[in-house]
Write a protein that holds these residues in place. Structure first.
Motif, PDB file in Angstrom:
ATOM      1  N   LEU A 130      -5.271   0.191  -6.756  1.00  9.93           N
ATOM      2  CA  LEU A 130      -4.587  -0.405  -5.603  1.00  9.93           C
ATOM      3  C   LEU A 130      -4.781  -1.920  -5.581  1.00  9.93           C
ATOM      4  O   LEU A 130      -3.831  -2.680  -5.350  1.00  9.93           O
ATOM      5  N   ASP A 155       1.810   6.607  -6.880  1.00  5.15           N
ATOM      6  CA  ASP A 155       0.696   7.464  -7.251  1.00  5.15           C
ATOM      7  C   ASP A 155       1.028   8.905  -6.902  1.00  5.15           C
ATOM      8  O   ASP A 155       0.727   9.391  -5.819  1.00  5.15           O
ATOM      9  N   PHE A 174       2.354   1.720  -3.347  1.00  5.23           N
ATOM     10  CA  PHE A 174       1.359   2.255  -4.271  1.00  5.23           C
ATOM     11  C   PHE A 174       1.215   3.756  -4.078  1.00  5.23           C
ATOM     12  O   PHE A 174       1.173   4.518  -5.044  1.00  5.23           O
ATOM     13  N   GLN A 207       0.830  -1.203   0.000  1.00  2.41           N
ATOM     14  CA  GLN A 207       0.000   0.000   0.000  1.00  2.41           C
ATOM     15  C   GLN A 207       0.869   1.259   0.000  1.00  2.41           C
ATOM     16  O   GLN A 207       0.621   2.230  -0.724  1.00  2.41           O
ATOM     17  N   PHE A 223      -2.843  -3.689  -8.145  1.00  5.91           N
ATOM     18  CA  PHE A 223      -1.430  -3.646  -7.767  1.00  5.91           C
ATOM     19  C   PHE A 223      -1.117  -4.735  -6.742  1.00  5.91           C
ATOM     20  O   PHE A 223      -0.187  -5.528  -6.923  1.00  5.91           O
TER      21      PHE A 223
END
Lengths: 628, 242
Positions: B218, B161, B157, B154, B221
């Motif tokens: 997410l 992002d 990610f 997370q 991913f």
């Protein structure tokens, strides 16, 4: 920034997680950190002041003493701390370096002390922070300059000559340092006198003397007393030539000498005379010849060998070459500008003295240096305005480089003062050192005597260090089979050696002490040696080598003295068995006894030897072990 | 007379003590920050008290003010990478003087870690305040070093992002990948081709973008990462870095 990097490494490694999804291949295995203990506090005791710090702090710089395993050498098991016998004040700065990553230089500390501490702790001075680097560099440079001067001054001190110098070296020394011998001093003053004479003659030559009878015009003295002046000139030049040739001969490096400034001045001073001799009395050439005579004035520069101040001045000018160059350049620029301006300003007026720009140069220079002769004066208003601007700016332009030159001169002058003071202090210091050395030598003689004479009462007031030191010197004597002695005795020896002194051979020795005892002792040794050598031929074949070995390198004084006590203390033998311990080992004891019988009855020294050799034989076991 | 004036001015200058100490130094105020208590941080993160102490000591040593701004962050990060940042700039300045006409490629954008550091900074600075406080620092480290796989992914990610819109677009990915390649510098083996980042991004998107809509969410991913053995194994490597 090593500290910073180390601290942030975990963060950087953590951030590497961000690369993982993008990785095309697998990551390599990370290194196993087996030594990762939790951080602990270390105690560092520096001369009683206890410092505490995290181990990690010290580990930041692994190539220093505290950061590496070298500090384990200083670890004290009993107190569980690292003990350093150094300056705690300085250590504070060292430790701060580990903590903050910046090394500061404490201004009130001596630069050498600081450097030594840094060297001890394995820290290079280059990492001193910018805040303190300039100060550090300045002081270090100053210190180095001072030390360089000291070594230079040392080389020029009036220390006694090395004993085996060739006449050439002595001559050079006499030239360079006139105070070493009276001859040199005399020569120094004679040359100085002749330089003065030569210069005065040059000057007086041109003074108008009363004309000889039958003439009205005043003649310069040079022409009236031509012969006298010529003779004086010749004499001076001869002396200078002689001096120059002597220096050239004595110089250790002729090329270097010929290139030196003083040598060039010497040559320039005497060349005109020789050229004048060679040149014919030609009309065309005599003009050039007259120019050459001007060079005779350079003889005055020969005084710089005699005057320290002149040398300083010359050195200052040399070191300020760039400032002088700048001064010259800026002046030239200003002169050209103002000359041009003045020329064009005054162009209109009739009977103007500013006939051309080069002619205006003279006005500009005179005005800028605030001389103001008044031979050239501007008449127009514009000319006067520019003239005043010219004189104002002249003050500025000249004032700019002057402070630099003055400060340079001041610095060099003070350095020289310091050098002179150093030299004076050196003498005092050397004298003190000599006294101290003599003290130790006397103590050593005392030690030797005590060893032989007394027993347990010998302790006196000597420290363990002294005892061991004297023992060491003693061992050296044994090795070389010579004894230490002092200057007086040595010089006496040198004188009495040829005489073959044989007096005072016996009992006076034990009562004598120290230096005065040495001389007759030494002489006795020589006498004994001569006698002993003569016995070699007498002794039997197989023991001949032993004999020679025994007798040749004997150091008699100890033996004689010890021989007097030989019965009392064989073990106290001090004779030089070390050299031939091997011989003793290889030969059986009995032969050592035979020289006793073979030798004819002889004066005391010889029995001394013999008794000694016997004692040697008895005690050679002991000395086998103790031989060096 | 000029000489006299000159000497006088020099004397005056010597006598005047150098009062060059910058008074404007006093005006430098630094925003400082103290972290919350140790107990609270221990509760919030996965670190033990001892670890927090070690971390804070290092942090405080380097940043006595208690906060890290982006410049410092970039500087720190650049130290780890040999061709990062300033050195390269200097080298290029010198080279450009001598070679600019012959080798324009020499001074194409220098490799540096500052771009990636910038993205990292934004990822750390969860409060978007422009500076990283110790709590944020520790929180991020806690996730990265002691968090679960899902948390780590997370976080990653979030890093990718850039505009925090919940989707990783191809452009964002390209930026990130280029930033990472920049850290390598010019001197690599094999020689770095100009389209290497693009190829890398294409490969990545092919793998990650399940529904081929041009963006990676997410879930996509996390799913695709969990499927990849290599990534899973690598994630375990960076545990217990402290």
């Amino acid at each position: 920034m090593a500290a910073g990097v180390a601290t942030w490494l975990p963060f950087a490694r953590a951030a590497a997680v961000g690369w993982l999804p993008l990785a095309k291949k697998t990551m390599p295995k990370p290194p196993v950190d087996s030594s990762s203990r939790s951080d602990e506090i270390l105690y560092v005791n520096v001369s009683g002041v206890r410092f505490q710090t995290w181990k990690n702090t010290l580990d930041r710089y692994p190539d220093t003493l505290l950061g590496s395993s070298e500090k384990e050498f200083f670890y004290n098991e009993d107190t569980q701390e690292y003990f350093f016998d150094r300056d705690p004040e300085m250590f504070r700065h060292i430790l701060n370096f580990y903590r903050t990553g910046k090394l500061h230089y404490p201004r009130h500390e001596c630069i050498q002390a600081f450097d030594e501490e840094l060297a001890f702790y394995g820290i290079v001075p280059e990492i001193i922070g910018d805040c303190c680097m300039e100060e550090y560099r300045d002081r270090k440079k100053e210190n180095q300059e001072r030390l360089a001067e000291d070594t230079e001054a040392n080389e020029l001190t009036d220390a006694p000559l090395p004993p085996h110098s060739t006449p050439r070296e002595r001559l050079w020394r006499a030239f360079e340092n006139p105070h070493t011998s009276t001859m040199a001093l005399v020569f120094y003053y004679v040359t100085g006198f002749f330089i003065a004479v030569s210069v005065i003659a040059n000057v007086v030559e041109t003074v108008p003397c009363r004309p000889p009878k039958g003439s009205v015009k005043d003649l310069p003295c040079g022409q009236k007393y031509e012969l006298a002046f010529f003779c004086m000139d010749t004499a001076c030049v001869l002396i200078f030539t002689f001096e120059y040739l002597m220096r050239l001969f004595a110089a250790p490096s002729r090329c270097k000498f010929m290139r030196s400034v003083m040598s060039v001045i010497d040559v320039v001073a005497i060349m005109p005379y020789y050229i004048g001799l060679v040149m014919p009395e030609n009309e065309d050439v005599s003009g050039a010849f007259v120019t050459l005579r001007v060079f005779r004035v350079f003889r005055i520069f020969k005084f710089s060998r005699h005057s320290q101040g002149l040398r300083i001045l010359g050195y200052t000018l040399k070191s300020c070459a760039s400032e002088l160059g700048f001064l010259l350049f800026s002046l030239t620029m200003a002169i050209i500008i103002f000359a041009t301006v003045m020329f064009y300003a005054e162009k209109g007026t009739k009977s103007s003295s500013f006939t051309s720009i080069p002619a205006s140069f003279w006005y500009t220079i005179v005005t800028m240096t605030t001389l103001g002769y008044g031979d050239m004066v501007p008449k127009t208003i514009a000319g006067k305005i520019f003239g005043s601007i010219c004189s104002l700016s002249g003050v500025l332009v000249i004032a700019l480089p002057v402070p630099v030159i003055v400060s340079n001169f001041s610095r060099i002058y003070h350095q020289n003062q310091r050098a002179d003071k150093m030299r004076a202090q050196q003498k005092v210091r050397l004298a003190r050192i000599r006294m101290a050395k003599k003290g130790t030598v006397n103590a050593f003689f005392q030690y030797k005597e005590d060893r032989v004479d007394c027993t347990a009462l010998c302790v006196k007031n000597r420290s363990a260090f002294e005892h061991q030191h004297h023992h060491l010197l003693h061992c050296l004597e044994k090795t070389t089979n010579h004894e230490f002695t002092d200057e007086m005795t040595y010089s006496e020896l040198c004188m009495t050696e040829s005489v073959g002194f044989r007096t005072s051979r016996s009992t006076s020795l034990s009562s004598q002490q120290g230096a005065t005892g040495c001389c007759p002792r030494r002489a006795r040794r020589r006498a004994a040696m001569r006698l002993a050598n003569s016995t070699v031929s007498v002794s039997r074949g197989s023991i001949q080598e032993l004999d020679t070995l025994h007798i040749k390198p004997t150091s008699i004084p100890q033996q004689t003295r010890s021989s007097l006590n030989a019965q009392a203390g064989d073990l106290k033998l001090n004779c030089g068995e070390h050299d031939f311990t091997a011989a003793i080992i290889s030969t059986p004891t009995p032969p050592a006894n035979t020289p006793d019988e073979s030798l004819p009855p002889s004066p005391a020294p010889i029995p001394g030897i013999l008794r000694n050799t016997r004692a040697t034989a008895y005690t050679h076991d002991t000395f086998k072990i103790s031989s060096l | 007379m000029g000489a006299v004036v000159g000497t006088l001015t020099m004397q005056i200058k010597q006598r005047r003590p150098s009062t060059d100490t910058a008074d404007d130094d006093m005006e430098m105020t630094m925003a400082s920050h103290r972290p919350e208590g140790l107990n609270q941080l221990e509760a919030q993160t996965n670190f033990s008290k001892g670890e927090l102490q070690v971390l804070y000591r290092g942090f405080k040593n380097e940043c006595p003010s208690g906060i890290v701004n982006e410049e410092t962050f970039k500087q720190i990060y650049s130290q780890f990478f040999p061709h990062g940042g300033k050195e390269r700039e200097h080298a290029c300045a010198y080279l450009s003087l001598s070679l600019c006409s012959f080798y324009p490629a020499f001074f194409s954008s220098p490799a540096d870690a500052s771009t990636y550091a910038h993205y990292l900074f934004n990822a750390f600075d969860t409060a978007h305040s422009g500076s990283i406080k110790f709590e944020e620092f520790v929180a991020a480290l806690s996730i990265l070093l002691k968090g679960s796989v899902t948390e780590k992914l997370q976080w990653t990610f979030n890093l990718y992002d850039i505009n925090r819109d919940g989707y990783i677009s191809k452009d964002e990915m390209t930026d990130i990948v280029r930033a990472i390649y920049d850290m390598m510098g010019k001197y690599t083996y094999p020689v770095l081709k100009t389209d290497a980042p693009k190829q890398h991004v294409d490969a990545f998107f092919q793998k990650m973008d399940k529904n081929r809509d041009g963006v990676v969410t997410l879930d996509e991913f996390i799913l695709s990462c969990q499927e990849d053995e290599n990534i899973m194994r690598s994630l375990e490597l960076f545990e217990n870095v402290i």
